[in-house]
Design a protein around this motif. Structure first.
Motif, PDB file in Angstrom:
ATOM      1  N   GLN A 137       0.827  -1.205   0.000  1.00 29.59           N
ATOM      2  CA  GLN A 137       0.000   0.000   0.000  1.00 29.59           C
ATOM      3  C   GLN A 137       0.869   1.266   0.000  1.00 29.59           C
ATOM      4  O   GLN A 137       0.545   2.247  -0.664  1.00 29.59           O
ATOM      5  CB  GLN A 137      -0.918   0.021   1.223  1.00 29.59           C
ATOM      6  CG  GLN A 137      -2.090  -0.939   1.133  1.00 29.59           C
ATOM      7  CD  GLN A 137      -3.004  -0.796   2.333  1.00 29.59           C
ATOM      8  OE1 GLN A 137      -3.245   0.293   2.826  1.00 29.59           O
ATOM      9  NE2 GLN A 137      -3.522  -1.920   2.818  1.00 29.59           N
ATOM     10  N   ASP A 163      -4.984   2.271   3.456  1.00 22.45           N
ATOM     11  CA  ASP A 163      -6.372   1.848   3.619  1.00 22.45           C
ATOM     12  C   ASP A 163      -6.766   1.985   5.092  1.00 22.45           C
ATOM     13  O   ASP A 163      -6.106   1.403   5.961  1.00 22.45           O
ATOM     14  CB  ASP A 163      -6.502   0.392   3.166  1.00 22.45           C
ATOM     15  CG  ASP A 163      -7.937  -0.123   3.225  1.00 22.45           C
ATOM     16  OD1 ASP A 163      -8.797   0.563   3.811  1.00 22.45           O
ATOM     17  OD2 ASP A 163      -8.176  -1.213   2.695  1.00 22.45           O
ATOM     18  N   ARG A 222       3.024  11.427   1.422  1.00 17.89           N
ATOM     19  CA  ARG A 222       1.939  11.264   0.455  1.00 17.89           C
ATOM     20  C   ARG A 222       1.479   9.807   0.418  1.00 17.89           C
ATOM     21  O   ARG A 222       0.285   9.524   0.342  1.00 17.89           O
ATOM     22  CB  ARG A 222       2.402  11.715  -0.927  1.00 17.89           C
ATOM     23  CG  ARG A 222       1.299  11.671  -1.982  1.00 17.89           C
ATOM     24  CD  ARG A 222       1.815  12.200  -3.303  1.00 17.89           C
ATOM     25  NE  ARG A 222       2.204  13.601  -3.191  1.00 17.89           N
ATOM     26  CZ  ARG A 222       2.827  14.294  -4.136  1.00 17.89           C
ATOM     27  NH1 ARG A 222       3.157  13.698  -5.270  1.00 17.89           N
ATOM     28  NH2 ARG A 222       3.135  15.559  -3.948  1.00 17.89           N
ATOM     29  N   ALA A 223       2.432   8.894   0.512  1.00 20.50           N
ATOM     30  CA  ALA A 223       2.087   7.473   0.476  1.00 20.50           C
ATOM     31  C   ALA A 223       1.271   7.082   1.701  1.00 20.50           C
ATOM     32  O   ALA A 223       0.327   6.297   1.604  1.00 20.50           O
ATOM     33  CB  ALA A 223       3.363   6.636   0.397  1.00 20.50           C
ATOM     34  N   LYS A 255      -0.839   8.809   3.334  1.00 22.68           N
ATOM     35  CA  LYS A 255      -2.226   9.273   3.184  1.00 22.68           C
ATOM     36  C   LYS A 255      -3.067   8.290   2.373  1.00 22.68           C
ATOM     37  O   LYS A 255      -4.295   8.318   2.449  1.00 22.68           O
ATOM     38  CB  LYS A 255      -2.253  10.652   2.535  1.00 22.68           C
ATOM     39  CG  LYS A 255      -1.705  11.752   3.432  1.00 22.68           C
ATOM     40  CD  LYS A 255      -1.703  13.097   2.728  1.00 22.68           C
ATOM     41  CE  LYS A 255      -1.121  14.182   3.628  1.00 22.68           C
ATOM     42  NZ  LYS A 255      -1.040  15.492   2.947  1.00 22.68           N
ATOM     43  N   ARG A 256      -2.403   7.434   1.592  1.00 27.27           N
ATOM     44  CA  ARG A 256      -3.128   6.456   0.785  1.00 27.27           C
ATOM     45  C   ARG A 256      -3.372   5.142   1.517  1.00 27.27           C
ATOM     46  O   ARG A 256      -3.960   4.220   0.963  1.00 27.27           O
ATOM     47  CB  ARG A 256      -2.351   6.178  -0.502  1.00 27.27           C
ATOM     48  CG  ARG A 256      -2.309   7.346  -1.476  1.00 27.27           C
ATOM     49  CD  ARG A 256      -1.867   6.871  -2.857  1.00 27.27           C
ATOM     50  NE  ARG A 256      -0.523   6.326  -2.829  1.00 27.27           N
ATOM     51  CZ  ARG A 256       0.575   7.016  -3.121  1.00 27.27           C
ATOM     52  NH1 ARG A 256       0.476   8.303  -3.439  1.00 27.27           N
ATOM     53  NH2 ARG A 256       1.758   6.445  -3.099  1.00 27.27           N
TER      54      ARG A 256
END
Length: 200
Positions: free
Chosen positions: A100, A122, A116-117, A119-120
């Motif tokens: 992820q 799950d 930024r990663a 925030k992604r």
């Protein structure tokens, strides 16, 4: 995280740790007298906090480190750990988190932004990311190591102080703990203390 899904780290790379919180000025002075040499470091880490505190995971230099608590012995915790560059070697469910976060990208030389990663991630993964900056002094006492660390929680601005001793020889560690006057302090791992701090 289900215990039945655990994949044990390499126990040959395990070690005992004892960590206390606060400035512990007297113990720090003792460490300065006892150590043969010291190393100062400044480190940026992203802790990945999960419900099961027997796992301690963090990202440093875009590489995932996962520690697993193996046992408690005389107040010490024994942790096995490993650095991971690909999802195949990582205990479940950290392999899913690795994917992820797309932590394979920096390993392939591609541009990458960890914030930024994160925030992604799950929301169902049950992971809370905490960015910290550590100012750390490492002390070397024979085969044992110790560290004194100031931790800045970068999103909240909170500051924490900790001192730890670690090594393979439990008898030597017990003697050092007594010499430093740490016997009564509770042993609280880094990720647990961080979680408590950000939850208050």
């Amino acid at each position: 995280m289900s215990k039945s899904r655990r994949i044990e780290q390499d126990v040959r790379r395990s070690r005992y740790e004892y960590r206390v919180w606060g400035k512990n000025r007297s113990a720090r002075k003792q460490l300065e007298r006892l150590s043969t040499h010291t190393v100062k470091e400044r480190i940026n880490d992203c802790y990945l906090i999960v419900d099961d505190t027997s796992w301690n995971a963090k990202v440093r230099h875009n590489t995932l480190k996962v520690k697993q608590l193996l046992e408690h012995d005389d107040g010490f915790q024994r942790w096995a750990s490993g650095w991971h560059h690909n999802a195949e070697s990582i205990p479940t469910p950290f392999g899913e988190i690795f994917e992820q976060l797309r932590l394979d990208r920096p390993q392939r030389g591609q541009s990458y932004d960890l914030r930024r990663a994160v925030k992604r991630l799950d929301p169902a993964s049950g992971v809370r990311a905490v960015f910290v900056t550590k100012k750390r002094t490492r002390y070397f006492i024979g085969q044992l190591r110790a560290e004194v660390t100031e931790i800045l929680l970068r999103d909240s601005g909170g500051v924490m102080h900790t001192l730890s001793i670690e090594g393979d020889d439990l008898d030597e560690l017990t003697a050092l703990r007594k010499r430093l006057g740490l016997r009564r302090g509770p042993n609280i791992a880094m990720h647990e203390a961080i979680e408590t701090k950000i939850s208050n």
